[in-house]
Design a protein around this motif. Structure first.
Motif: not given
Length: 215
Positions: A207-214, A200-205, A78-88
């Motif tokens: 719509r995909s969830t809606t179609l799967t549920a239907a 966008s990734p969140t919109e794609y997810e 889905t191209r969504r960034v689901v996690g990230y972390s920043m550090a030195e």
């Protein structure tokens, strides 16, 4: 209409230099004693369902004359960034924190997900292997030294740096964190992808969830 050679000549005469990639910082240091991890992805970066294939990588960001490091987890389907972390630092907890953030984003349960990475010592560490095992994630690594085997993560970082990284880097850590957070939020909710039918990734997810549920 002008050709490329004339543009090059005029730029050269006026001392103009195009924006280009900065000096690379080596973020992938293979772990010599790491256990063998199979290539489960095989360069399959195609669009699909969420939580089947993830990929991750680490990049460097110049901040106040030193480096900060950003680790991300991208859902390939889905191209969504689901996690990230920043550090030195680039210790194993950097990538473990990003992975755990992704697991939390997906509700705390992601059994069977494939996570693809390079052979960096952070991803080959016992700490990261343990985090994957705890979440039911299957590790995958491409060939050593082949950026094409993690091309999606590489391309993502190139876009991030091209669009928000100031010419001299950020002045403070706070500025860097806010800029990255804002861009990631924009990327997930507003950045349109041709591969996603210009959603966008969140919109794609959604719509995909809606179609799967239907269905």
């Amino acid at each position: 209409m002008v050709n490329r050679k004339r543009v090059e000549r005029v730029m050269r005469e006026h001392g103009i230099v195009g924006r280009h990639q900065r000096r690379r910082y080596r973020t992938t240091v293979p772990a010599r004693a790491a256990a063998a991890v199979p290539d489960l992805l095989r360069r399959d970066f195609s669009i699909g369902r969420a939580d089947e294939r993830w990929c991750g990588d680490v990049t460097y960001l110049p901040v106040a004359g030193r480096w900060m490091f950003l680790a991300t987890v991208i859902d390939i389907g889905t191209r969504r960034v689901v996690g990230y972390s920043m550090a030195e630092h680039m210790r194993a907890e950097l990538v473990v924190d990003a992975l755990n953030a992704a697991v939390r984003t997906r509700g705390g349960e992601v059994p069977g997900v494939i996570f693809n990475s390079d052979h960096g010592g952070q991803y080959a560490s016992a700490a990261f292997a343990g985090a994957c095992a705890a979440a039911g994630i299957r590790q995958s690594m491409g060939a050593v030294g082949s950026s094409a085997d993690n091309a999606l993560a590489e391309a993502f970082f190139a876009s991030l740096k091209r669009e928000i990284l100031p010419a001299g880097g950020w002045s403070t850590i706070t500025q860097a964190r806010l800029a990255v957070f804002g861009w990631l939020a924009f990327y997930n909710t507003h950045r349109r992808h041709s591969a996603l039918g210009y959603l966008s990734p969140t919109e794609y997810e959604k719509r995909s969830t809606t179609l799967t549920a239907a269905a």
